[in-house]
Design an enzyme around this catalytic site. Structure first.
Site, PDB file in Angstrom:
ATOM      1  CG  HIS A 110      -4.197  -5.314  -7.993  1.00 55.39           C
ATOM      2  ND1 HIS A 110      -4.119  -3.909  -7.155  1.00 55.39           N
ATOM      3  CD2 HIS A 110      -5.105  -5.735  -6.980  1.00 55.39           C
ATOM      4  CE1 HIS A 110      -4.634  -3.730  -6.278  1.00 55.39           C
ATOM      5  NE2 HIS A 110      -5.301  -4.680  -5.943  1.00 55.39           N
TER       6      HIS A 110
ATOM      7  CG  HIS B 239      -1.837  -0.837   1.169  1.00 54.26           C
ATOM      8  ND1 HIS B 239      -2.755  -1.422   2.033  1.00 54.26           N
ATOM      9  CD2 HIS B 239      -2.574  -1.385  -0.094  1.00 54.26           C
ATOM     10  CE1 HIS B 239      -3.869  -2.346   1.604  1.00 54.26           C
ATOM     11  NE2 HIS B 239      -3.820  -2.270   0.315  1.00 54.26           N
TER      12      HIS B 239
END
Length: 422
Positions: A397, A262
């Site tokens: 992703h 992240h």
């Protein structure tokens, strides 16, 4: 796809300018799109097993459906056959069986008569992806997309956006009561992406301003004060919850500690926000670049090859020591995307090295050339694992990782594809 990199700082030797590399990215992206097509079910899209077939008892998942709708809508804009009908199926599912027709909004699965899955709540994380999917489908003129976007933004704005705090609230019960005593960085991170896409599609700059407010609080204030590590779990008074999910270190959305994947994901979102603001109004805060650089460095320092093997691990503790050593596919994809964004923005050779290193790792360890797709997760020795995630990943992703090096930092995916030559 035509060259879209406006920066003159990129050296001629960069992979980003290499025609063979760009063809390789295109090929890998199309392999992923084809692999994921069997995930279509009557009410949306469902998870695939390692072999690319629907998992036993598979049923429509709203998060997965929204993410697949977004991807197939953008892919349709590139003229790839089969993608527009799948995006239309996703829009119809989000307007139909996956929507709560009694109270509005979406549960994580089919919601008959306003009752979601057992114990289900309405999550900001999911609603960000519904808004993203709807905005991408609008760009492609998918039937029902305008209605979906209107509905999604009304719910998102009315129930989730907190004007006082400058972030999105986390979750509610079916009837919008019982707000959760939690503020999370993960849902707000994905909301930044969705806000930028919505601003591009609607022309409403308020969504871009909201993205900036989220970044100002979570990154420029909280993470910057923590040396660009990103604490993720807070209560509604913004008290850091250091023990949150200590007993669930492998939770797939809210793991204990911090997630280096992240850190790097925020990094490229800050660069995209900077580019979006510059494109829209000709100015952007100078600290967006500084913070993006700091996030990438902290993320790679904390997460890359910490145990002697390549790859970005899942979580670290408050001392930045590894907690969960497994390597989820999405962490590698986001690290690569961040390296590409920093390379475009700065032209620094450091980011070219990272870009190549991460793609080498993905190619040699993550791409499944036996059964297709990407492996969802590897253990600390880079062997297939299913501790955090099971089956094969959805497109979001991995496929975006094959597309982002081909696109400018702004505008957002669907809009960028729509205004470029094929």
């Amino acid at each position: 796809m035509a060259e879209a990199l406006p920066s003159l700082m990129l050296p001629e030797s960069t992979w980003l300018r290499s025609a063979p590399h760009r063809r390789w990215l295109d090929h890998q992206g199309q392999r992923l799109l084809d692999f994921s097509k069997p995930s279509r079910v009557d009410a949306g899209f469902a998870a695939l097993g390692d072999d690319g077939r629907l998992m036993t008892g598979a049923s429509a998942d709203s998060i997965l459906t929204a993410r697949m709708t977004h991807v197939y809508a953008v892919a349709a804009g590139r003229g790839l056959p089969g993608c527009a009908p799948l995006a239309a199926h996703g829009v119809a599912s989000l307007l139909g069986p996956l929507r709560d027709h009694a109270h509005g909004g979406w549960f994580e699965g089919v919601a008959p008569a306003g009752q979601g899955p057992e114990g289900g709540r309405k999550q900001a994380y999911l609603h960000a992806f519904v808004a993203l999917a709807a905005s991408s489908a609008v760009v492609q003129g998918i039937q029902g997309a305008q209605d979906l976007l209107k509905d999604a933004l009304a719910v998102w704005e009315r129930h989730f956006w907190s004007e006082d705090e400058g972030v999105f609230r986390e979750s509610f019960a079916a009837d919008w009561s019982d707000e959760e005593d939690y503020r999370g960085a993960n849902a707000n991170m994905h909301s930044v992406e969705a806000c930028m896409a919505v601003a591009d599609v609607t022309g409403n700059p308020a969504w871009r301003r909201r993205a900036l407010r989220i970044v100002e609080r979570i990154i420029h204030t909280l993470a910057r004060d923590a040396g660009y590590a990103v604490p993720e779990h807070y209560d509604r008074n913004w008290t850091l919850l250091k023990d949150f999910n200590r007993d669930k270190p492998t939770d797939d959305l809210r793991p204990y500690g911090m997630t280096p994947g992240h850190f790097v994901e925020w990094s490229h979102l800050l660069l995209k926000l900077e580019a979006a603001l510059l494109r829209a109004r000709g100015s952007a805060p100078l600290w967006l670049l500084e913070d993006a650089i700091g996030l990438f460095r902290r993320g790679t320092d904390a997460g890359w090859a910490r145990d002697g093997e390549p790859g970005l691990l899942y979580t670290v503790g408050w001392d930045l020591e590894p907690v969960v050593h497994n390597r989820p596919h999405w962490c590698q994809a986001e690290a690569m995307t961040s390296a590409a964004a920093l390379l475009k923005r700065t032209g620094h050779a450091e980011y070219e090295k990272w870009y190549r290193k991460i793609w080498d790792y993905i190619d040699l360890y993550m791409i499944d050339r036996t059964q297709g797709g990407w492996l969802q997760e590897l253990d600390r020795h880079n062997r297939p694992s299913a501790v955090v995630y099971q089956g094969k990943a959805d497109l979001y992703h991995a496929w975006q990782a094959t597309l982002t090096p081909l696109l400018p930092l702004a505008p957002s995916f669907a809009t960028a594809v729509s205004i470029m030559d094929g």
